[in-house]
Structure formats: C-alpha cells, structure tokens
Write an enzyme that holds these catalytic residues in place. Structure first.
Site, PDB file in Angstrom:
ATOM      1  N   ARG A  46      31.198  58.528  28.499  1.00 17.96           N
ATOM      2  CA  ARG A  46      31.264  59.814  28.022  1.00 17.96           C
ATOM      3  C   ARG A  46      31.558  60.696  29.217  1.00 17.96           C
ATOM      4  O   ARG A  46      31.416  60.313  30.201  1.00 17.96           O
ATOM      5  CB  ARG A  46      29.793  60.349  27.555  1.00 17.96           C
ATOM      6  CG  ARG A  46      28.948  60.538  28.104  1.00 17.96           C
ATOM      7  CD  ARG A  46      27.673  61.246  27.507  1.00 17.96           C
ATOM      8  NE  ARG A  46      26.478  61.583  27.691  1.00 17.96           N
ATOM      9  CZ  ARG A  46      26.126  62.567  28.642  1.00 17.96           C
ATOM     10  NH1 ARG A  46      27.572  63.323  29.296  1.00 17.96           N
ATOM     11  NH2 ARG A  46      25.664  63.064  29.715  1.00 17.96           N
TER      12      ARG A  46
ATOM     13  N   ASP B 223      23.279  68.403  40.119  1.00 15.41           N
ATOM     14  CA  ASP B 223      23.662  68.475  39.061  1.00 15.41           C
ATOM     15  C   ASP B 223      24.992  69.719  39.099  1.00 15.41           C
ATOM     16  O   ASP B 223      25.336  69.894  40.239  1.00 15.41           O
ATOM     17  CB  ASP B 223      22.961  68.805  37.732  1.00 15.41           C
ATOM     18  CG  ASP B 223      23.255  68.119  36.140  1.00 15.41           C
ATOM     19  OD1 ASP B 223      24.207  68.698  35.654  1.00 15.41           O
ATOM     20  OD2 ASP B 223      21.999  67.913  35.396  1.00 15.41           O
TER      21      ASP B 223
ATOM     22  N   ASN C 150      31.595  64.046  30.812  1.00 19.01           N
ATOM     23  CA  ASN C 150      29.984  64.922  31.890  1.00 19.01           C
ATOM     24  C   ASN C 150      30.694  66.510  32.085  1.00 19.01           C
ATOM     25  O   ASN C 150      29.830  67.711  31.310  1.00 19.01           O
ATOM     26  CB  ASN C 150      29.672  64.527  32.582  1.00 19.01           C
ATOM     27  CG  ASN C 150      27.886  64.489  32.368  1.00 19.01           C
ATOM     28  OD1 ASN C 150      27.117  65.159  31.752  1.00 19.01           O
ATOM     29  ND2 ASN C 150      27.612  64.969  33.822  1.00 19.01           N
TER      30      ASN C 150
ATOM     31  N   GLU D 172      24.912  72.036  28.756  1.00 16.02           N
ATOM     32  CA  GLU D 172      25.534  71.513  30.067  1.00 16.02           C
ATOM     33  C   GLU D 172      27.244  72.650  29.796  1.00 16.02           C
ATOM     34  O   GLU D 172      26.813  73.487  28.497  1.00 16.02           O
ATOM     35  CB  GLU D 172      25.409  70.767  29.863  1.00 16.02           C
ATOM     36  CG  GLU D 172      25.591  69.076  30.853  1.00 16.02           C
ATOM     37  CD  GLU D 172      25.245  70.297  32.124  1.00 16.02           C
ATOM     38  OE1 GLU D 172      25.750  70.877  32.637  1.00 16.02           O
ATOM     39  OE2 GLU D 172      25.097  69.159  33.542  1.00 16.02           O
TER      40      GLU D 172
END
Length: 294
Positions: A102, A200, A104, A19
C-alpha cells in the site's frame, strides 16, 4: 534537548493509524488520514470544525493540488479527491506494485512533483520502495527494498530530499534538482538516540532542520541538517506518526498519532492516543507547493 512545550489535543478521533498531516494553505485547514479506517479528515484550527469522508480503500496521504483538488495515495494507486463533491476518482495504478503493498506517505517539491513510498501492508516483507509522480508520469526514484517507507520530505529550496526506513531506524538524504534525485546517503541512525522507538513521518522546517515523529517513542525529534539531534518535544501519545507545520505564520506543529498496536493498559497510560495534537514550534515551516497534476 527536551523542549517543554504545551501540547494541545485538537481532535480526539481515536485513530487506528493517524497519518499524513499536511497544511492546506489556501483553505487554512489541516488534512490528515486514518489509514486503517479509510478516513480522510480535515480540521479548521480557527473554528474547530472538522469532518471526514470514507475513501474507497486504505488512504495513506492527501496533498493539495492545483485547481483545488487533492491527490491521494490509496492502497490501489493514485486518486483525485474533489472536496466539493467528496468524490474520489482513480487516476493511476503504481506500475509493478504488489497487491500486498500500500501507499504510506508523501510530499511535494518546488516543481510540483510528488514523492511517495509504498510498503508491505502486513509490515513483514521488504517489498516497499519510493516513487515520484511527475505530471502524470510515475517512476521509481530513491531507495528500495524497504518494509515500511516514510516521508519523503523536501527542504525549502528543493535541494535536498529525505527518505525514512522505519524498521531500519534510518533516515537518508539525497541531492535533488529539477532533473531528478541523487544517490541516497545515510543521515542518521535514530536508534543511537532512541533505541526503543522508530522514526515515522518526517518534515523539514524553514531552517532546514528535519523533524521526525517517533513511533513507540512518545515524542517528535528535531535533527540538524548534519544529522545531530537538536531537540525533542514530548507528545501525550505513545505512537506518534507525522508532523506538519501550519497556521497563520506556519509555526504551529500539527501531529498525528495511532492506537492500532496498543493494548488496554497502553490506552490507560495514554488516554489521548489517536488524537490530532498541536504545539507552537521553535521554528516555522514553509508553504508546501501544490501538486501539478498535469
């Protein structure tokens, strides 16, 4: 619609959750992360040299900041990473965030602010939301009640910001100024174009078009500022996670991917999954502003 472009495999890391690709214009390298392995990677496209360091916790993103450091989003909050010493120093907690969440994904804007999102680590509860880091101050800004946040992404002149709700398969847009962010409005429901995939990590190119990676979609998609699908580029990985523009003329698209939800048969079909990829984009990006830490 589908642009047939040669896609190059740059680095085979077999990332569990690759990512956060971002171009470091000063160093001429790409930073990206493997969230689940807690790895912060860099890759030099001119020489092919690369290395990673292990972060203290799951790391969602790393953005170049003023003074040569990186501001990083870890599960437990914001950290400053020094590439010379390879040390992470905790900067701040995220006020009110659940320990089950969390960080991201993130981006900067022309004022040096950082826009980022939180999400439920197990991807089950709608406990994620978006924030802005503004020279040491952290405050909620943008949509909330989201299970998996992605982006944000800001356009070249800083007038628009895009927020992605991955499980909702939606991308929102809001007006942006030096004073803050406006009310988000729906830009596109990506399920109309990709019913089996999930939007995404997004990024905006120099022409104002929004690129989104497609998890379970094996491609990246380019949308017009009005939300119309303009093009797709196939990537040799099933779960595509993030795109960033870089290189000498900012026309190389660097793309991360993941393997954490793939079975052995999936890996047989996509043996390059988890790699860092690149292709020559039909439109360039633009230099991302540095984070203003203080």
């Amino acid at each position: 619609m589908e642009i047939e472009l040669p896609v190059r495999q740059l680095l085979d890391t077999k990332a569990l959750l690759g990512e956060g690709a971002v171009w470091d214009h000063a160093r001429k390298i790409v930073w990206f992360v493997d969230i689940k392995r807690r790895h912060l990677w860099h890759y030099d496209p001119d020489t092919g040299s690369n290395a990673h360091v292990e972060a203290p916790d799951q790391i969602g993103w790393a953005l170049p900041a003023n003074g040569g450091a990186l501001l990083c989003g870890l599960k437990d909050g914001l950290h400053v990473f020094d590439p010379r010493t390879r040390d992470f120093d905790k900067l701040a907690d995220i006020p009110g965030e659940s320990p089950a969440n969390r960080l991201n994904d993130a981006c900067t804007d022309p004022w040096g602010r950082v826009w980022f999102g939180t999400m439920h680590d197990e991807e089950e509860l709608s406990s994620g939301r978006f924030y802005v880091f503004d020279r040491g101050e952290i405050r909620p800004a943008g949509p909330s009640g989201i299970t998996i946040t992605n982006g944000p992404a800001v356009n070249r002149d800083g007038s628009l910001i895009y927020f992605t709700d991955t499980l909702g398969r939606t991308i929102y847009v809001a007006d942006l100024t030096a004073d803050g962010v406006g009310e988000p409005r729906l830009l596109v429901d990506t399920s109309r174009d990709f019913p089996g995939a999930y939007p995404d990590g997004p990024v905006v190119d120099a022409e104002g078009y929004i690129w989104t990676a497609l998890y379970l979609g094996g491609r990246v998609a380019r949308y017009s500022p009005e939300g119309t699908l303009a093009a797709t580029v196939a990537i040799p990985a099933r779960d595509v996670t993030k795109l960033a523009f870089g290189g000498t003329d900012l026309s190389t698209a660097f793309v991360t991917s993941a393997t954490k939800n793939m079975e052995p048969d999936d890996m047989t079909r996509f043996p390059q999954a988890g790699s860092l990829f690149a292709f020559d984009a039909p439109a360039p990006g633009f230099v991302q502003p540095l984070v203003e830490l203080a």
